[in-house]
Design a protein around this motif. Structure first.
Motif, PDB file in Angstrom:
ATOM      1  N   THR A  72       0.834  -1.200   0.000  1.00 45.92           N
ATOM      2  CA  THR A  72       0.000   0.000   0.000  1.00 45.92           C
ATOM      3  C   THR A  72       0.874   1.257   0.000  1.00 45.92           C
ATOM      4  OG1 THR A  72      -1.454  -1.325   1.415  1.00 45.92           O
ATOM      5  CG2 THR A  72      -2.050   0.972   1.089  1.00 45.92           C
ATOM      6  N   PRO A  73       1.200   1.759  -1.190  1.00 41.81           N
ATOM      7  CA  PRO A  73       2.116   2.900  -1.285  1.00 41.81           C
ATOM      8  C   PRO A  73       1.667   4.147  -0.514  1.00 41.81           C
ATOM      9  CG  PRO A  73       1.780   1.917  -3.449  1.00 41.81           C
ATOM     10  CD  PRO A  73       0.815   1.257  -2.511  1.00 41.81           C
ATOM     11  N   TRP A  74       0.379   4.484  -0.520  1.00 38.53           N
ATOM     12  CA  TRP A  74      -0.068   5.682   0.181  1.00 38.53           C
ATOM     13  C   TRP A  74       0.174   5.558   1.684  1.00 38.53           C
ATOM     14  CZ3 TRP A  74      -3.620   5.184   3.998  1.00 38.53           C
ATOM     15  CH2 TRP A  74      -4.476   4.079   3.949  1.00 38.53           C
ATOM     16  N   ALA A  75      -0.016   4.357   2.237  1.00 37.10           N
ATOM     17  CA  ALA A  75       0.199   4.155   3.672  1.00 37.10           C
ATOM     18  C   ALA A  75       1.691   4.210   3.999  1.00 37.10           C
ATOM     19  CB  ALA A  75      -0.400   2.825   4.110  1.00 37.10           C
ATOM     20  N   ARG A  76       2.499   3.640   3.119  1.00 32.91           N
ATOM     21  CA  ARG A  76       3.947   3.689   3.330  1.00 32.91           C
ATOM     22  C   ARG A  76       4.441   5.144   3.301  1.00 32.91           C
ATOM     23  NH1 ARG A  76       8.585  -0.140   1.001  1.00 32.91           N
ATOM     24  NH2 ARG A  76      10.346   1.022   1.818  1.00 32.91           N
ATOM     25  N   ASP A  77       3.881   5.944   2.404  1.00 31.78           N
ATOM     26  CA  ASP A  77       4.248   7.364   2.345  1.00 31.78           C
ATOM     27  C   ASP A  77       3.922   8.067   3.667  1.00 31.78           C
ATOM     28  OD1 ASP A  77       5.145   7.121  -0.257  1.00 31.78           O
ATOM     29  OD2 ASP A  77       3.325   7.949  -1.153  1.00 31.78           O
ATOM     30  N   LYS A  78       2.768   7.751   4.250  1.00 29.71           N
ATOM     31  CA  LYS A  78       2.385   8.359   5.526  1.00 29.71           C
ATOM     32  C   LYS A  78       3.354   7.943   6.642  1.00 29.71           C
ATOM     33  CE  LYS A  78      -2.527   9.026   4.833  1.00 29.71           C
ATOM     34  NZ  LYS A  78      -2.780  10.366   5.320  1.00 29.71           N
ATOM     35  N   VAL A  79       3.747   6.680   6.640  1.00 27.65           N
ATOM     36  CA  VAL A  79       4.673   6.176   7.657  1.00 27.65           C
ATOM     37  C   VAL A  79       6.036   6.855   7.501  1.00 27.65           C
ATOM     38  CG1 VAL A  79       5.974   4.113   8.362  1.00 27.65           C
ATOM     39  CG2 VAL A  79       3.497   3.989   8.049  1.00 27.65           C
ATOM     40  N   GLU A  80       6.519   6.965   6.275  1.00 28.61           N
ATOM     41  CA  GLU A  80       7.807   7.618   6.044  1.00 28.61           C
ATOM     42  C   GLU A  80       7.747   9.092   6.420  1.00 28.61           C
ATOM     43  OE1 GLU A  80       8.633   6.631   1.961  1.00 28.61           O
ATOM     44  OE2 GLU A  80       9.474   4.675   2.506  1.00 28.61           O
ATOM     45  N   SER A  81       6.636   9.749   6.137  1.00 28.93           N
ATOM     46  CA  SER A  81       6.479  11.158   6.508  1.00 28.93           C
ATOM     47  C   SER A  81       6.472  11.335   8.024  1.00 28.93           C
ATOM     48  CB  SER A  81       5.186  11.730   5.933  1.00 28.93           C
ATOM     49  OG  SER A  81       5.260  11.786   4.542  1.00 28.93           O
ATOM     50  N   LEU A  82       5.780  10.447   8.729  1.00 26.45           N
ATOM     51  CA  LEU A  82       5.760  10.527  10.185  1.00 26.45           C
ATOM     52  C   LEU A  82       7.155  10.272  10.750  1.00 26.45           C
ATOM     53  CD1 LEU A  82       4.235  10.920  12.832  1.00 26.45           C
ATOM     54  CD2 LEU A  82       3.687   8.472  12.788  1.00 26.45           C
ATOM     55  N   TYR A  83       7.892   9.363  10.152  1.00 27.61           N
ATOM     56  CA  TYR A  83       9.260   9.083  10.605  1.00 27.61           C
ATOM     57  C   TYR A  83      10.133  10.332  10.446  1.00 27.61           C
ATOM     58  CZ  TYR A  83      13.813   6.909  11.118  1.00 27.61           C
ATOM     59  OH  TYR A  83      15.081   6.607  11.538  1.00 27.61           O
TER      60      TYR A  83
END
Length: 87
Positions: free
Chosen positions: A61-72
Motif C-alpha cells: 500500500t504505497p499511500w500508507a507507506r508514504d504516511k509512515v515515512e512522513s511521520l518518521y
C-alpha cells in the motif's frame, strides 16, 4: 560510481539505507502502537498491531507507506528540535 562510493544525491536523505522494518520499529518504540494508530489510523496499527502485519500491509500500500515515512521524518525533526532546545 563504484558500489562503495556513497551516492551524493542520497547523502542528506535520512531514509537512505533504512529498511521499512527499521522505520516501523522506531515509530512503534517512540510513539507506541496506540499513538501510532491515532496518528496514522490504519488497521495494521489499531487492531492487534505487530511489525510483521504492518510490513505486510505497508509493502502493498504505497499511500500508507508514504504516511509512515512522513511521520518518521517528522519524528526525526522533532527529536532534533528537542535536542537543540535542551542545550
Amino acid at each position: 560510481m563504484s558500489p562503495s562510493t556513497p551516492d551524493p544525491q542520497q547523502a542528506r536523505n535520512p531514509l537512505h539505507g533504512l529498511t521499512l522494518e527499521a522505520i516501523v520499529t522506531h515509530l512503534a518504540d517512540h510513539y507506541g502502537w496506540a499513538d501510532l494508530g491515532v496518528r496514522i489510523p490504519i488497521r495494521c496499527f489499531t487492531h492487534d498491531p505487530s511489525v510483521g502485519s504492518s510490513l505486510k500491509f505497508l509493502r502493498k500500500t504505497p499511500w500508507a507507506r508514504d504516511k509512515v515515512e512522513s511521520l518518521y521524518l517528522f519524528m526525526l525533526r522533532d527529536q532534533k528540535r528537542q535536542l537543540r532546545s535542551d542545550t
